[in-house]
Structure formats: structure tokens, C-alpha cells
Enzyme design. Structure first.
Site, PDB file in Angstrom:
ATOM      1  N   LYS A 257      78.813  29.809  64.473  1.00 50.53           N
ATOM      2  CA  LYS A 257      80.157  29.457  64.956  1.00 50.53           C
ATOM      3  C   LYS A 257      80.106  29.182  66.467  1.00 50.53           C
ATOM      4  CE  LYS A 257      84.787  31.515  65.685  1.00 50.53           C
ATOM      5  NZ  LYS A 257      85.697  32.637  65.401  1.00 50.53           N
ATOM      6  N   LYS A 269      96.672  33.976  71.540  1.00 55.89           N
ATOM      7  CA  LYS A 269      96.315  35.395  71.550  1.00 55.89           C
ATOM      8  C   LYS A 269      97.039  36.106  72.703  1.00 55.89           C
ATOM      9  CE  LYS A 269      91.518  35.085  69.842  1.00 55.89           C
ATOM     10  NZ  LYS A 269      91.603  35.978  68.674  1.00 55.89           N
ATOM     11  N   ASP A 280      83.082  33.680  71.695  1.00 55.04           N
ATOM     12  CA  ASP A 280      83.280  33.155  70.346  1.00 55.04           C
ATOM     13  C   ASP A 280      82.269  32.061  69.971  1.00 55.04           C
ATOM     14  OD1 ASP A 280      84.749  33.767  68.116  1.00 55.04           O
ATOM     15  OD2 ASP A 280      86.298  32.251  68.448  1.00 55.04           O
ATOM     16  N   ASP A 339      94.747  30.811  64.878  1.00 58.15           N
ATOM     17  CA  ASP A 339      93.723  31.690  65.437  1.00 58.15           C
ATOM     18  C   ASP A 339      92.620  31.997  64.413  1.00 58.15           C
ATOM     19  OD1 ASP A 339      92.454  33.195  67.312  1.00 58.15           O
ATOM     20  OD2 ASP A 339      93.826  34.901  67.228  1.00 58.15           O
ATOM     21  N   GLU A 341      90.467  30.093  63.201  1.00 64.56           N
ATOM     22  CA  GLU A 341      89.883  28.753  63.340  1.00 64.56           C
ATOM     23  C   GLU A 341      88.394  28.714  62.970  1.00 64.56           C
ATOM     24  OE1 GLU A 341      90.047  30.901  65.738  1.00 64.56           O
ATOM     25  OE2 GLU A 341      87.972  30.800  66.396  1.00 64.56           O
ATOM     26  N   ARG A 343      86.657  29.926  60.518  1.00 64.99           N
ATOM     27  CA  ARG A 343      86.359  29.586  59.117  1.00 64.99           C
ATOM     28  C   ARG A 343      86.543  28.096  58.849  1.00 64.99           C
ATOM     29  NH1 ARG A 343      90.672  33.941  57.259  1.00 64.99           N
ATOM     30  NH2 ARG A 343      90.004  34.770  59.269  1.00 64.99           N
TER      31      ARG A 343
HETATM   32  N1  BES Z   1      87.313  34.878  67.367  1.00 64.71           N
HETATM   33  C1  BES Z   1      88.221  35.672  66.649  1.00 64.71           C
HETATM   34  C2  BES Z   1      87.607  36.961  66.108  1.00 64.71           C
HETATM   35  C3  BES Z   1      87.095  37.966  67.118  1.00 64.71           C
HETATM   36  C4  BES Z   1      87.857  39.060  67.458  1.00 64.71           C
HETATM   37  C5  BES Z   1      85.830  37.834  67.672  1.00 64.71           C
HETATM   38  C6  BES Z   1      87.370  39.988  68.358  1.00 64.71           C
HETATM   39  C7  BES Z   1      85.349  38.761  68.576  1.00 64.71           C
HETATM   40  C8  BES Z   1      86.112  39.838  68.912  1.00 64.71           C
HETATM   41  C9  BES Z   1      88.793  34.901  65.453  1.00 64.71           C
HETATM   42  O1  BES Z   1      88.843  33.532  65.591  1.00 64.71           O
HETATM   43  C10 BES Z   1      90.187  35.385  65.267  1.00 64.71           C
HETATM   44  O2  BES Z   1      90.974  35.208  66.135  1.00 64.71           O
HETATM   45  N2  BES Z   1      90.440  35.999  64.134  1.00 64.71           N
HETATM   46  C11 BES Z   1      91.732  36.520  63.829  1.00 64.71           C
HETATM   47  C12 BES Z   1      92.056  36.138  62.401  1.00 64.71           C
HETATM   48  C13 BES Z   1      93.478  36.340  62.008  1.00 64.71           C
HETATM   49  C14 BES Z   1      94.393  35.389  62.735  1.00 64.71           C
HETATM   50  C15 BES Z   1      93.584  36.122  60.509  1.00 64.71           C
HETATM   51  C16 BES Z   1      91.662  38.036  63.981  1.00 64.71           C
HETATM   52  O3  BES Z   1      90.642  38.617  63.645  1.00 64.71           O
HETATM   53  O4  BES Z   1      92.621  38.607  64.464  1.00 64.71           O
HETATM   54 ZN    ZN Z   2      87.438  32.691  66.901  1.00 66.05          ZN
HETATM   55 ZN    ZN Z   3      90.648  32.850  66.562  1.00 66.57          ZN
END
Ligand code: BES
Ligand code: ZN
Ligand code: ZN
Length: 496
Positions: A257, A269, A280, A339, A341, A343
Site C-alpha cells: 500500500k 481524519k 501510510d 478514509d 482508501e 483497500r
Molecule cells: N491508514 C489508515 C489506517 C491506519 C491507522 C494506519 C493507524 C496506521 C495507523 C486507513 O486508511 C484508515 O484510515 N482506516 C480507517 C478505516 C475506517 C474508515 C473503516 C480506520 O482504521 O479507522
Molecule cells: Zn490509509
Molecule cells: Zn484512511
């Protein structure tokens, strides 16, 4: 850092700092024993007087002696002798080198810590600990006044240790290579910069590198990458690196990713969660580090490194909640949250990777905060449709000190990502978020791909404080585990 083998005859050596090991209850390591004898037990007396506990990584120093011709002797704790592990050596090596640096002496000699228990392999762990422990992201920071750099270390070992030192060096340097790119902020490394770094890596290591720019992505119908990237000033792209050994026995695909910055997009966020989101792109950088090592080790495999990369930003042309994206495998996805994104860009890469018909696909991603909720800061979640392969990778991760722990691909939760106006949506409910993300990815793994591994590294990819031998920032997880697995023939757990 360079390493030179100088033999084990410590009393005939002479230099700046000598690092030796001690276990709990004053069990001296072999070299410490020789040194202690030559000093008429001065070393042991000293350790007793100061109540040295010998916790793993604890250090102390004492001056040399007329029979032991070093300016200083650094003693490093190895913990309980029965409990020694590869990571004990890494921690001790890292701590020993830091102590030598504090003593401001560049002429450093290291005993092969733990060899009497772990065997010749301990040389590999020692080197890894020194190189990983010595790394800091300091490109943009003025050096502290009295800081010294250690360019070379002498190791008290023989020819038989050469190959382990070589392997440790390649593994740790590949990890630091990954860490250095992850640590670069979003204003420096944008999607096209990842492409340039990949091209340079390919040139230096004889890899094939193809870059798919925005126009090409449109032609190929890689609509996940395009959607996520459309809100940014910096266009997205897709990187395909190829390494081919002489007579490759297996074909593998690695996917990373590459979100160069994750603001969350229109579902922005909160500040507390946005900070550190330069990390990321850790999966992408891990793939680069692995490709570098694979080329250096000249492994007999065919490996395709795939990097979908974009910047997830809000903006006038950003993708929105409710948008529906149709992927190349025909599946339609409704956006529940911009957010989620990662996947979406991985979906394009999984379809592309499946078409290469590999024996195994491994994807690496800082995918979900939910994985951190489940496993904490330090553990990688492993999702895999092959139990033996899961166990094999988990076992290797134990030796590398990069902790993997299995999570289930629970089909019952598939219900949660069913779309209202589309086949699937990109978020589930509050619960089991790491699992629903993995189930989403599974929708894009081709039917004839028998072995698929998804590694959620959201926790361990990036540290906000130091841990073990790692400085704060990027760790390069899971570079060492994956290279070790590839180096052992990329077995799928049954010896094949
Ligand atoms: N990049 C984040 C996940 C992440 C969180 C990586 C903390 C490293 C540290 C991912 O893209 C994300 O924002 N995921 C969301 C998904 C949700 C919106 C379903 C999450 O985990 O809150
Ligand atoms: Zn992310
Ligand atoms: Zn995200």
C-alpha cells in the site's frame, strides 16, 4: 557499516572498545571469561560491586588492563541464559554499540554474543542489532556536537561466520532502506517520487520497472487508484517491479500500500489521527526494501513487486462518500468512507497481481486502526487462506523479532460489507474492522490464486516512541520476515 573478522584470540588484540556479554547471576560469556581470568577476576568483582543485573541490553563499562589491551571494556547484559533468543542478541548489540559511541571511540570490537547457545547464526543477529540500532532519521537535523559515527566494527569471529554476517547486513540494510523512505514526509515523497525511487532501485539492481501514469491507469481501468488519487494535486500511479532469478522455481507477487499521505479525504481524519499518516506508504516501502535484498541475494525466484500509490486528500475533485466505483473484475464498490482508501488501491493491484498467475500473493498494508485495537502497537495481523503458510510465517517472525499473529477471515462478517446500491461497500460496522477490511481484499484475489497472505502492519510500521533496538519512526516491518521466508525458498508450508 562494515564488519571485519579478527579471530577469537582476545588477549592478542588491542584497540579502543571491547564489547563482551554477561548473563544473569554473573555467568560470563566465553570472551568475558578469558578477559576476567587475565585480569585476575577484576571484571567479576566489579560487576558484583556495582550489582550489575545483566538485563538484556543493560550496559556498563570499565577501563582496560595491562593484560587486556583495550581502552575500555563494555559489558552488555544478556538476561537469563536459558531464555536467550535472537532478539536478545539484537537488543544487546544495539545497546553495546550505543555505549561505545558514548565513549567516543570509533575502534570497536564485538564478541559474538550468545554464540555458545544459539550457534553461528548469532553472528547474523549481532549484525542486525548493530545496523538497526544505529539507524535514525536525521537527514533534516543538525548533528549533536559530540556525536560520532561508527563506520566499521571488528567482530571476534572466524571465516565460518562470514555468510551469517553477510546475510544480517543485507537484511538490516534493506530494512533501513525501507525506513528511510517511510520517514520522508508527504511534502517530499509523493506518488511520482515513489516511482522515481523504484526506477533508480531497478537501475542499480538490474530489475525491470514499469510505471503506469494517470493516462495508462485510465486505459487499464484501474479505477480504485484513480478514485483515491483524484483529490490530490499530485497524480497517482502504479509501479510494477520485476526480479527474475536464473532458473526461477516459483512466481510470487508482493503488493504494498503506497498512500504517501492519508488525510482521510473528505472524511477528514481528526488531527490526532492524521499526524504520522506519512507512514501510510510503509507497505510500498517494504516491497522496495524486499526487492533490493532479493536482488542482492540473487534468489532463485521470480518476484513481482506491485505498488499502487496515491495521496488521499480532500479537494474539489476528491472522491466522495456514496460514489460507486466499478473495478476491472466487474465488482462495484460503494464508498461508505473515503478514509477506507487503502483497500481500494489494493483491489486494483490484487486484480493485476492475480492475472500474473503466481503461486503466492503477499500484500502488505497499514490498513486499519482496528488491527491496532486488536493486537496493539507491535504486532502484525496476518490473514491467510493457508494454515501451514500462516504458521510458517508466524514462526519466522518470531526469529526476526517482527511479531505476526493470525486473525480469522471470518466469512460470516461478509454480510457487513454488502452494498446497498452496489455489490460491496468499503466499510463494515464498528466491530471486526481489520477482518472486514481483509474480507474486502479477498473479493479481488483471483480464484486460481491458491495462497494469499494479507499483512496488516498499521501498528508496527511506525512507532511514536523507541522500542527494542528501533528509534522512533519507521521500523521497516515486515521486511526481514519476508526476506527470510523468500530466502528459505518461499515454501507454502508443506516443504514445497
Ligand atoms: N491508514 C489508515 C489506517 C491506519 C491507522 C494506519 C493507524 C496506521 C495507523 C486507513 O486508511 C484508515 O484510515 N482506516 C480507517 C478505516 C475506517 C474508515 C473503516 C480506520 O482504521 O479507522
Ligand atoms: Zn490509509
Ligand atoms: Zn484512511
Amino acid at each position: 557499516m562494515e564488519f571485519k573478522l579478527v579471530g577469537k584470540d582476545v588477549l592478542h588484540l588491542k584497540g579502543g572498545v571491547l564489547v563482551v556479554g554477561v548473563y544473569k547471576n554473573q555467568h560470563l560469556s566465553p570472551i568475558a571469561e578469558v578477559v576476567n581470568k587475565a585480569m585476575s577476576s577484576l571484571l567479576k568483582d566489579f560487576l558484583r560491586d556495582i550489582h550489575f543485573e545483566a538485563e538484556a541490553g543493560e550496559t556498563i563499562f570499565m577501563p582496560g588492563h595491562k593484560e587486556v589491551k583495550f581502552k575500555n571494556i563494555v559489558v552488555v547484559g544478556l538476561g537469563e541464559k536459558e531464555k536467550i533468543q535472537s532478539d536478545t542478541i539484537r537488543k544487546a548489540a544495539s545497546a553495546g554499540l550505543k555505549k561505545a559511541k558514548k565513549l567516543k571511540n570509533k575502534d570497536v570490537y564485538f564478541e559474538l554474543l550468545g554464540e555458545e547457545i544459539l550457534g553461528k547464526k548469532s553472528a547474523q543477529f549481532l549484525i542486525e542489532g548493530m545496523i538497526l540500532g544505529n539507524y535514525q532519521f536525521k537527514k533534516y537535523k543538525k548533528p549533536e556536537k559530540e556525536e560520532i559515527e561508527i563506520e566499521g566494527v571488528k567482530v571476534l569471529g572466524q571465516k565460518e561466520h562470514t555468510k551469517f554476517i553477510h546475510l544480517g547486513k543485507i537484511l538490516a540494510e534493506a530494512t533501513n532502506f525501507t525506513r528511510e523512505i517511510v520517514n520522508e514526509p508527504g511534502n517530499v515523497v509523493k506518488p511520482m517520487d515513489l516511482a522515481n525511487i523504484s526506477q533508480k532501485l531497478a537501475q542499480e539492481h538490474g530489475l525491470v520497472c514499469e510505471i503506469y501514469d494517470k493516462n495508462r491507469l485510465e486505459k487499464e481501468g484501474m479505477n480504485g487508484i484513480l478514485a483515491v488519487g483524484q483529490g490530490s494535486e499530485h497524480p497517482p500511479c502504479f509501479i510494477h517491479l520485476i526480479y527474475k532469478g536464473k532458473k526461477p522455481k516459483k512466481k510470487l507477487v508482493l503488493i504494498g500500500k503506497g498512500i504517501t499521505f492519508d488525510s482521510g479525504g473528505l472524511d477528514l481524519k481528526p488531527e490526532k489521527f492524521m499526524k504520522t499518516m506519512k507512514c501510510d506508504k510503509s507497505g510500498a516501502c517494504a516491497v522496495l526494501g524486499i526487492m533490493k535484498a532479493v536482488a542482492e541475494l540473487k534468489l532463485n525466484l521470480e518476484i513481482h513487486g506491485l505498488i499502487p500509490t496515491a495521496e488521499n486528500m480532500p479537494g474539489g475533485s476528491a472522491f466522495r462518500p456514496d460514489d460507486i466505483i466499478v473495478f476491472k473484475n466487474g465488482k462495484s464498490v460503494e464508498i461508505g468512507n473515503t478514509d477506507a482508501e487503502g483497500r481500494l488501491i489494493l483491489a486494483d493491484a490484487l486484480i493485476y497481481g492475480s492475472n500474473l498467475k503466481p503461486q503466492v500473493i503477499v500484500d502488505i498494508a497499514t490498513l486499519t486502526g482496528a488491527c491496532m485495537v486488536a493486537l496493539g502497537h507491535y504486532t502484525t495481523g496476518i490473514f491467510c487462506n493457508n494454515r501451514k503458510l500462516t504458521t510458517l510465517l508466524q514462526n519466522i517472525s518470531q526469529e526476526t523479532g517482527e511479531k505476526f499473529w493470525p486473525l480469522p477471515l471470518d466469512e460470516e462478517l461478509k454480510e457487513e460489507i454488502k452494498g446497498t446500491f452496489s455489490d460491496i461497500k468499503n466499510i463494515g460496522s464498528r466491530y471486526g474492522g481489520a477482518i472486514t477490511a481483509a474480507l474486502f481484499l479477498k473479493e479481488f484475489v483471483g480464484e486460481d490464486v491458491k495462497n494469499w497472505v494479507h499483512l496488516d502492519i498499521a501498528g508496527p510500521a511506525f512507532l511514536e516512541r523507541t522500542w527494542k533496538y528501533y528509534a522512533e519512526g519507521a521500523t521497516g516491518v515486515p521486511v526481514r520476515t519476508i526476506i527470510s521466508w523468500l530466502q528459505k525458498g518461499a515454501s507454502i508450508g508443506t516443504g514445497t
